[in-house]
Design a protein around this motif. Structure first.
Motif, short mmCIF file in Angstrom:
data_model
loop_
_atom_site.label_atom_id
_atom_site.label_comp_id
_atom_site.label_asym_id
_atom_site.label_seq_id
_atom_site.Cartn_x
_atom_site.Cartn_y
_atom_site.Cartn_z
N LEU A 9 0.72 -1.18 -0.11
CA LEU A 9 -0.06 0.06 -0.03
C LEU A 9 0.83 1.19 -0.07
O LEU A 9 0.58 2.37 -0.62
N GLN A 10 1.73 1.22 0.67
CA GLN A 10 2.75 2.21 0.75
C GLN A 10 3.39 2.65 -0.46
O GLN A 10 3.84 3.80 -0.98
N GLN A 11 3.81 1.59 -1.06
CA GLN A 11 4.52 1.83 -2.47
C GLN A 11 3.71 2.29 -3.32
O GLN A 11 3.98 3.27 -4.14
N VAL A 12 2.45 1.83 -3.48
CA VAL A 12 1.66 2.37 -4.70
C VAL A 12 1.02 3.61 -4.39
O VAL A 12 0.97 4.63 -5.16
N ASN A 13 1.00 3.99 -3.22
CA ASN A 13 0.54 5.59 -2.75
C ASN A 13 1.64 6.33 -2.99
O ASN A 13 1.48 7.35 -3.30
N ALA A 14 2.84 5.97 -2.67
CA ALA A 14 3.92 6.67 -3.13
C ALA A 14 4.38 6.94 -4.29
O ALA A 14 4.36 8.27 -5.01
N ARG A 15 3.84 6.10 -5.39
CA ARG A 15 4.14 6.26 -6.83
C ARG A 15 2.98 7.13 -7.26
O ARG A 15 3.26 7.72 -8.38
N ARG A 16 1.70 6.68 -6.78
CA ARG A 16 0.65 7.72 -7.31
C ARG A 16 0.85 9.21 -6.92
O ARG A 16 0.59 9.82 -7.74
N ASP A 17 1.36 9.50 -5.89
CA ASP A 17 1.87 10.69 -5.44
C ASP A 17 2.72 11.39 -6.38
O ASP A 17 2.64 12.58 -6.90
N LEU A 18 3.73 10.57 -6.64
CA LEU A 18 4.80 10.98 -7.68
C LEU A 18 4.30 11.44 -8.98
O LEU A 18 4.56 12.24 -9.77
N ALA A 19 3.21 10.29 -9.61
CA ALA A 19 2.58 10.52 -10.79
C ALA A 19 1.81 11.62 -10.89
O ALA A 19 1.94 12.40 -11.85
N GLU A 20 1.22 12.21 -9.74
CA GLU A 20 0.42 13.17 -9.86
C GLU A 20 1.32 14.56 -9.88
O GLU A 20 0.81 15.32 -10.63
N LYS A 21 2.50 14.29 -9.38
CA LYS A 21 3.34 15.75 -9.19
C LYS A 21 4.03 15.55 -10.57
O LYS A 21 4.19 16.93 -11.22
N MET A 22 3.98 14.55 -11.36
CA MET A 22 4.75 14.57 -12.67
C MET A 22 3.71 14.72 -13.88
O MET A 22 3.86 15.02 -14.94
N GLY A 23 2.23 15.01 -13.51
CA GLY A 23 1.29 14.96 -14.34
C GLY A 23 1.01 13.97 -15.32
O GLY A 23 0.60 14.06 -16.24
N LEU A 24 1.20 12.69 -14.79
CA LEU A 24 1.13 11.30 -15.64
C LEU A 24 -0.39 10.63 -15.28
O LEU A 24 -0.53 9.79 -16.03
N MET A 25 -1.01 11.17 -14.39
CA MET A 25 -2.24 10.25 -14.14
C MET A 25 -3.24 10.19 -15.08
O MET A 25 -3.69 9.21 -15.43
N GLN A 26 -3.40 11.21 -15.99
CA GLN A 26 -4.32 10.98 -17.30
C GLN A 26 -3.98 9.88 -17.89
O GLN A 26 -4.78 8.96 -18.45
N THR A 27 -2.69 10.13 -18.30
CA THR A 27 -2.08 9.02 -19.11
C THR A 27 -2.12 7.54 -18.86
O THR A 27 -2.30 6.64 -19.41
N ILE A 28 -1.87 7.67 -17.45
CA ILE A 28 -2.08 6.48 -16.77
C ILE A 28 -3.24 5.72 -16.75
O ILE A 28 -3.43 4.43 -17.21
#
Length: 232
Positions: A9-28
């Motif tokens: 859970l911690q791993q995926v939450n950390a990656r989600r936070d990073l993806a949000e900061k990088m503006g990648l969530m829409q592409t993901i």
């Protein structure tokens, strides 16, 4: 087991936070949607059979798709010590597999989104990004987790009284604010209860996914001529 689940859970939450900061969530999310369509196309013969439809939907919707899992994950993190005391060991193993799969898949999807670099998501661009990312060992491990999870869920549905336990837990789960988690567990149970022989579903899925992975990563692959991905 509880610590391993929390680590996923911690791993995926950390990656989600990073993806949000990088503006990648829409592409993901677009990538995850495309991959779900690809899975359904690759295994269309299974998806067309009524007894396999719930299991296919569970994998696509609950484990791999663009669904927001944040509430479910927060529920799990909040009650994992209590779950470990109530759920059978095999059910905890299945939950561990599901969350490990989710964490690894998100990590791969994030790197795939970067490799796509704004390109349209189609079979050729996907194949190029897949080969650029590589990570064959992680791809193989991803498929191994799916195989193990399928067997774990098959074992769970055969535990005496587990269906009754899940059914009786619905109201307490709702009162405790854990309905999202309960519905996830309930859908997984119902999906694999309906299968009967789990190997008739899991084995062809695993075989095809491994063949597809090896084909995509083969050094001799010419994407324009030999792309093994279906049209979606």
């Amino acid at each position: 087991m509880s610590q391993a689940i929390i680590a996923h859970l911690q791993q995926v939450n950390a990656r989600r936070d990073l993806a949000e900061k990088m503006g990648l969530m829409q592409t993901i999310h677009q990538l995850q949607s495309w991959q779900c369509e690809r899975l359904l196309a690759t295994h269309s013969d299974l998806a067309a059979q009524e007894r396999y439809q719930k299991a296919m939907a569970f994998f696509v919707d609950e484990l791999y798709g663009p669904k927001d899992f944040s509430q479910r994950d927060a529920d799990i993190a909040r009650v994992i010590p209590k779950l470990a005391k109530v759920l059978p060991a095999k059910a905890m193993d299945a939950l561990d597999d599901a969350l490990a799969l989710n964490a690894l898949s998100f990590d791969l999807d994030m790197q795939m989104s970067q490799a796509l670099n704004g390109a349209d998501i189609n079979r050729d661009n996907y194949a190029r990004a897949y080969r650029e990312v590589g990570r064959g060992d992680d791809r193989a491990h991803q498929i191994d987790i799916i195989a193990h999870l399928g067997q774990q869920l098959a074992d769970v549905v055969n535990i005496r009284g587990i269906g009754m336990l899940i059914s009786l837990a619905r109201r307490p789960a709702k009162l405790a604010g854990l309905l999202t988690l309960h519905e996830f567990l309930e859908r997984g149970f119902n999906a694999f209860k309906a299968l009967g022989d789990v190997h008739s579903f899991i084995d062809p899925v695993i075989t095809r996914e491994r063949e597809l992975m090896h084909a995509l990563l083969a050094p001799s692959l010419t994407i324009e001529k030999d792309n093994p991905l279906p049209d979606v």
